[in-house]
Each structure stands twice: as C-alpha cells, then as structure tokens.
Write a protein that holds these residues in place. Structure first.
Motif, mmCIF file in Angstrom:
data_model
loop_
_atom_site.group_PDB
_atom_site.id
_atom_site.type_symbol
_atom_site.label_atom_id
_atom_site.label_comp_id
_atom_site.label_asym_id
_atom_site.label_seq_id
_atom_site.Cartn_x
_atom_site.Cartn_y
_atom_site.Cartn_z
ATOM 1 N N ILE A 72 42.879 30.964 39.827
ATOM 2 C CA ILE A 72 42.151 30.126 40.802
ATOM 3 C C ILE A 72 40.715 30.620 40.856
ATOM 4 C CG2 ILE A 72 42.059 29.278 43.163
ATOM 5 C CD1 ILE A 72 44.974 29.848 43.455
ATOM 6 N N PHE B 57 36.942 30.110 38.462
ATOM 7 C CA PHE B 57 36.597 30.517 37.099
ATOM 8 C C PHE B 57 35.188 31.091 37.106
ATOM 9 C CE2 PHE B 57 36.027 29.754 32.400
ATOM 10 C CZ PHE B 57 37.078 30.572 32.016
ATOM 11 N N PRO C 151 33.126 35.048 36.911
ATOM 12 C CA PRO C 151 33.243 36.147 35.940
ATOM 13 C C PRO C 151 34.611 36.841 35.954
ATOM 14 C CG PRO C 151 31.126 36.220 37.015
ATOM 15 C CD PRO C 151 31.879 35.125 37.699
ATOM 16 N N ILE D 25 41.680 26.892 37.412
ATOM 17 C CA ILE D 25 41.241 25.751 38.236
ATOM 18 C C ILE D 25 39.932 26.153 38.916
ATOM 19 C CG2 ILE D 25 41.856 24.179 40.113
ATOM 20 C CD1 ILE D 25 44.807 24.946 39.613
ATOM 21 N N ARG E 108 36.439 24.914 41.133
ATOM 22 C CA ARG E 108 35.854 23.921 42.041
ATOM 23 C C ARG E 108 34.588 23.261 41.476
ATOM 24 N NH1 ARG E 108 34.773 26.838 47.566
ATOM 25 N NH2 ARG E 108 33.296 28.046 46.357
ATOM 26 N N GLY F 76 29.406 27.930 36.464
ATOM 27 C CA GLY F 76 28.164 28.313 37.146
ATOM 28 C C GLY F 76 28.349 29.641 37.840
ATOM 29 N N MET G 42 21.313 31.002 43.646
ATOM 30 C CA MET G 42 20.374 32.141 43.674
ATOM 31 C C MET G 42 19.869 32.466 42.274
ATOM 32 S SD MET G 42 19.550 33.504 46.599
ATOM 33 C CE MET G 42 19.093 35.187 46.208
ATOM 34 N N MET H 169 19.319 41.372 36.456
ATOM 35 C CA MET H 169 20.649 41.911 36.688
ATOM 36 C C MET H 169 20.539 43.275 37.355
ATOM 37 S SD MET H 169 22.757 39.756 35.653
ATOM 38 C CE MET H 169 24.262 40.693 35.689
ATOM 39 N N GLN H 170 21.556 43.585 38.155
ATOM 40 C CA GLN H 170 21.546 44.891 38.806
ATOM 41 C C GLN H 170 22.469 45.877 38.107
ATOM 42 O OE1 GLN H 170 21.877 42.924 42.881
ATOM 43 N NE2 GLN H 170 20.680 44.760 43.266
ATOM 44 N N GLN I 2 37.965 20.793 40.330
ATOM 45 C CA GLN I 2 39.138 20.738 41.209
ATOM 46 C C GLN I 2 39.126 21.951 42.143
ATOM 47 O OE1 GLN I 2 43.000 20.080 39.446
ATOM 48 N NE2 GLN I 2 42.156 18.755 37.863
ATOM 49 N N VAL J 16 41.262 24.241 44.699
ATOM 50 C CA VAL J 16 42.630 24.558 45.122
ATOM 51 C C VAL J 16 42.686 24.494 46.652
ATOM 52 C CG1 VAL J 16 44.406 26.348 45.202
ATOM 53 C CG2 VAL J 16 43.135 25.929 43.093
ATOM 54 N N GLY K 23 40.695 34.559 41.975
ATOM 55 C CA GLY K 23 39.344 35.093 41.772
ATOM 56 C C GLY K 23 38.339 34.120 42.358
ATOM 57 N N GLY L 244 35.957 34.694 44.659
ATOM 58 C CA GLY L 244 34.669 35.215 45.120
ATOM 59 C C GLY L 244 34.573 35.262 46.636
ATOM 60 N N LEU M 268 32.031 43.496 42.114
ATOM 61 C CA LEU M 268 30.915 43.445 41.160
ATOM 62 C C LEU M 268 31.403 43.173 39.741
ATOM 63 C CD1 LEU M 268 29.051 46.536 42.625
ATOM 64 C CD2 LEU M 268 28.665 44.120 43.136
ATOM 65 N N SER N 295 31.049 45.459 37.286
ATOM 66 C CA SER N 295 31.239 46.737 36.573
ATOM 67 C C SER N 295 32.620 46.939 35.970
ATOM 68 C CB SER N 295 30.968 47.914 37.508
ATOM 69 O OG SER N 295 30.009 47.610 38.443
#
Ligand SMILES: Cc1cc2nc3c(=O)[nH]c(=O)nc-3n(C[C@H](O)[C@H](O)[C@H](O)COP(=O)(O)OP(=O)(O)OC[C@H]3O[C@@H](n4cnc5c(N)ncnc54)[C@H](O)[C@@H]3O)c2cc1C
Length: 456
Positions: free
Chosen positions: A12, A14, A16, A39, A41, A46, A51, A58-59, A123, A125, A165, A167, A411, A413
């Motif tokens: 769920i 997509f 990183p 799946i 959204r 992206g 942002m 990159m950090q 899509q 979830v 996943g 976020g 993150l 890492s």
C-alpha cells in the motif's frame, strides 16, 4: 463457486519504501514467484512533489539510494541511472554526494518505471477487511484490500501479506485546524498551492507567515522571499535560533543500517532515550548552508532597503483566528520578555511536520482481530506487526516504526536493507513459498495489476 485470486503480497503506497521492496522482489533470490502488486494514490510516481524546489539538495548521500548498500552491482543504483542518462562523468565533476531533490526524484521515477505493470496508480486504499476461512476457520486467513480510483470505482483484492508504506500525513496543530484551509497550506502542498495562496501582486503586498523551525520551514521561507516580489515573509519559530542539523560522521552512524539492531535491542525506555539524544539529526534542524543563506539574505536587506522579511525567533503562537476580512490573526508571545502582540497575515504555510500514525486508520477494521498490537506499536525486528496466533496474514510496516527501529525508519537510509529483511521474512514462511508456487500458475493472466482486481 467463484474464488478471488489471492496475492502473496500487496504493497500500500508506492513511495521509496515500497519501491525499494519492488526492486528487491525483482531480484533472483528464490522469491520471484511471489504474486504481488502495489496500490498508489497518486496518478503517477511522485516523491514529495509539493516540496520539489529547484535548488534543494538531498540530505543523504546518493550512495544511500534504493539498493547500493545491499547490492552495488544492481542495475537500479543511482550510478547506473546517471550512466544510462549519460551524465555520469559530468556528475563526478560536481564532486558532490548530494544531488538535488529534483534529480533524485528523476532517479526514483526512472526506477519506478520498471514496475509500471505492478502498480495500480490512481487508487487510494480506503479499508482492509479480515478474510476468514480455510483451515483456519476460527481465525483470519487473508486480507481483503479495498481501494477507490479517481472515477469513484471501488476495487478489492485479497492478499496473504501487506506492506504498508503510506508515509506521513500532514501534521496540523490544533490552533490552525479550526481555521479551515482557506489561505492555509501545509508544506507538503507548498508548490501545488502557493500560487493560489500568494495570488497575483495586484499592486498590493501580501504578508505570509511560515510556521516551523525545520528544514521544510527554512526551504519554504527562502523560496517565498525569492519567488514573489510582492510577498513579505515571516518565519515564526519558538526556539531562539535556526539550528544546524548534526550530520557529523560519528553521529551519522546512527543512520547505518546496522544501528537498527542496536535500537531494537533496547528496552522501550532505552529506545526512547536514544531517539531523543539524536533528535537534532532530523527534527527542527536545518542544513547549515541554508541557515547561512537565510542569514545573509536578512543581513543584505538590512543594508540595502527597508526590511521586508523577518525571522521571529523565541515566538510562541498562542491563538489563531480569522478576521472578518478573511485574514489570519495570530497572537504571538515573545518567550524572552513575556509580552504578547497580535499580527495579521494574508496566508500561512504550516511547516509543522508529519504524523506517523496514518496506518492506524487503514488497519482500523482489523482491530478486533489484532488485540492491542497496533496501539502498542508492537512490531517485530522484521517490521511485522505482532498479531495473535490465529491471525495468519503478515502485515509489514514501513516508515512508522521509529519508536522501535530508530530515527532512520522514516528516511531513505535503511531502504536497501529493510526491503531485504522484509523479503527474507516473507520467504521464510513456508506457507507463502507454497502459495507462491500455487499463485504462479495464474500469474501470467494476473501480472497486470489491474486485471487481478474486481470492480464492485
Ligand atoms: C520534502 C522532504 C524531503 C525529504 N528529503 C529526504 C532526504 O533527503 N533524505 C532522506 O533520507 N529522507 C528524506 N525525507 C524523508 C522521507 O520520508 C523519505 O525520503 C521517503 O519519502 C519515505 O518513503 P515512504 O515510501 O516511506 O513514504 P512516502 O514517500 O511518503 O510515500 C508514501 C506513498 O504512499 C501513498 N499513499 C498514502 N496513503 C495511501 C493510500 N491510502 N492508498 C494508496 N497510496 C497511499 C502516497 O501517495 C505516497 O506516494 C524527506 C521528506 C520530505 C517531506
């Protein structure tokens, strides 16, 4: 009787995290028979598009891409991306480990494009339901995942394992939540909304306050001062100064994948204190070059003209209210002298961070079958939610295990290694290995992610 085909794994989201998992599953390691899909959204891949500011870097090192720390010979490394894009030699000349976010986004999109047939884009979830039956009549055998597409059609798929996943969700402090969204933007929507909020100049100045003291707040503040000549920007922070992120080498070792074992081995209090001790590597801190850039900008405007942009340090926001004309009035208290004052702004950007509990909403309908596992944050070392014995499906959580697995969990890492650990855990399930062979018979017709789902 009609039976739904059963996936071995559904991811769920997509971003990183699940992208790294897709890469790992694509490798030859005895797990390539797992029937799986993702799946997502968004309509296409992206990575924090809201942002994706042109000049932000990159950090972490590009060597912490989706795969290098596990397998530097993989075709999905950042170096191979540069090679295939024809920029490897030029990138070397930059002498930098830190590409722009725009370039890293292009790298991630390049990897994601290899998995288009696995991902159901567009899509969301919306729920997960327990599927009972089989040999496990009293318990839960599988999970039914419900999603909705942009046209409002509902889809459902059945799976034996989930990788969640999703976020973070925008963190909106209570004082602002009550004001509604008019002219109030969370930083995650900055680029998609700021033109509407800042509006055309129309010969009038606009006052915009940015709330927050972290990297996103500083990036938004710096961007506002450059992007709109008609905007006067104020960065409002509770602390006494913008503080630099500690990325010194010994401290940075906490982001080594091996450090996850150290955090996980601690008792609950020990984990918490480790996280607190190293908080200033990631939260409410800003990259030093950006701090210096902001300082210089504020200094130069003092030299040349009337100051327009401000850093309001030591400032607590006590109340926020709408005025009759639709502006936002903030009561600001100076934390040093205790004095309060009111100021009106045309718009606010809330760079107030992210909630890491959105997975709980998704798992809500499973609660009666899970005991108190999700609330307790009971997650195994292999990122699997602890579940009762008669609950057979495996639920892997990515990006919401900071409390148990440490600061690197949210993150990039650890992605290369975490995906490996999750796949090893999946493969270790003999039942899944058996089912992998079974579902492989139908995989050819079902590999196209959409064809495996059933519209309601
Ligand atoms: C501006 C910004 C810059 C960052 N820079 C760095 C950096 O330089 N280095 C670093 O290590 N970390 C950085 N981070 C941290 C960031 O969390 C990670 O880079 C990374 O995005 C984590 O990946 P993820 O897949 O876990 O989550 P996300 O990238 O947030 O991806 C989650 C995905 O799930 C999807 N989704 C959510 N809910 C649903 C649902 N119900 N149904 C279907 N799909 C859903 C979302 O659309 C999204 O695509 C940054 C974060 C931000 C906000």
């Amino acid at each position: 009787m009609h039976r739904d085909p059963v996936f071995d794994l559904i991811g769920i989201g997509f971003g990183p995290s699940n992208l790294a998992l897709a890469v790992r599953l694509a490798e030859e390691a005895g797990v390539h028979n797992l029937a799986h899909c993702f799946i997502e959204r968004q309509a296409e891949f992206g990575w924090h598009r809201g942002m994706l500011l042109d000049d932000c870097r990159m950090q972490i090192s590009f060597l912490k891409d989706l795969v290098t720390l596990r397998d530097p010979k993989s075709r999905f490394t950042f170096i191979n991306y540069l090679f295939e894009r024809g920029r490897l030699a030029d990138f070397v000349n930059l002498k930098s480990f830190y590409p722009t976010r725009v370039e890293f986004h292009d790298y991630l999109s390049w990897v994601a494009s290899s998995f288009d047939d696995r991902v159901n884009y567009g899509q969301t979830v919306i729920g997960i339901e327990a599927v009972k039956g089989g040999d496990n009549a009293s318990g839960v055998e599988a999970l039914r995942v419900f999603s909705r597409d942009a046209e409002g059609h509902e889809w459902q798929r059945v799976t034996r394992a989930l990788s969640v996943g999703v976020g973070g969700g925008a963190q909106i402090p209570e004082a602002f939540a009550a004001l509604g969204s008019h002219n109030i933007v969370h930083s995650s929507q900055y680029l998609t909304s700021i033109d509407r909020v800042a509006g055309p100049a129309n010969g009038q100045r606009k006052r915009i306050a940015v709330i927050g003291a972290g990297q996103s707040a500083a990036e938004v503040f710096a961007d506002l001062t450059r992007r709109y000549p008609h905007v006067d920007a104020s960065l409002v922070i509770r602390s006494s100064a913008l503080k630099p992120a500690d990325d010194s080498p010994f401290v940075n070792e906490i982001f080594n994948p091996a450090f996850t074992d150290i955090v996980f081995a601690q008792p609950r209090d020990g984990r918490r204190s480790l996280i607190e001790r190293f908080r200033d590597t990631n939260y409410a801190v800003v990259d030093r070059p950006l701090i210096e850039q902001i300082y210089e900008m504020l200094y130069l405007q003092n030299v040349s003209s009337e100051p327009r942009h401000r850093l309001l340090a030591n400032t607590a926001i006590e109340t926020a209210a709408r005025t009759a004309s639709g502006q936002i009035e903030l009561t600001l208290r100076d934390r040093l002298n205790g004095r309060a004052r009111s100021e009106q702004f045309d718009a606010l950007v809330l760079a107030t961070g992210y909630r890491r509990d959105t997975h709980l909403d998704l798992l809500n309908d499973l609660a009666p079958h899970l005991g108190d596992a999700p609330e307790q944050g009971n997650v195994e070392r292999d990122y699997r939610l602890t579940t009762p014995e008669n609950f057979k499906p495996r639920i892997y959580l990515q990006g919401c295990c900071e409390d148990s697995h440490g600061l690197s969990d949210t993150l990039l890492s650890v992605l290369a290694l975490r995906s490996d650990e999750i796949v090893a855990s999946l493969a270790s399930q003999s039942s899944l290995e058996r089912s992998g062979n079974r579902t492989a018979e139908t995989r050819d017709d079902t590999a196209k992610a959409g064809s495996m789902a059933f519209a309601l």
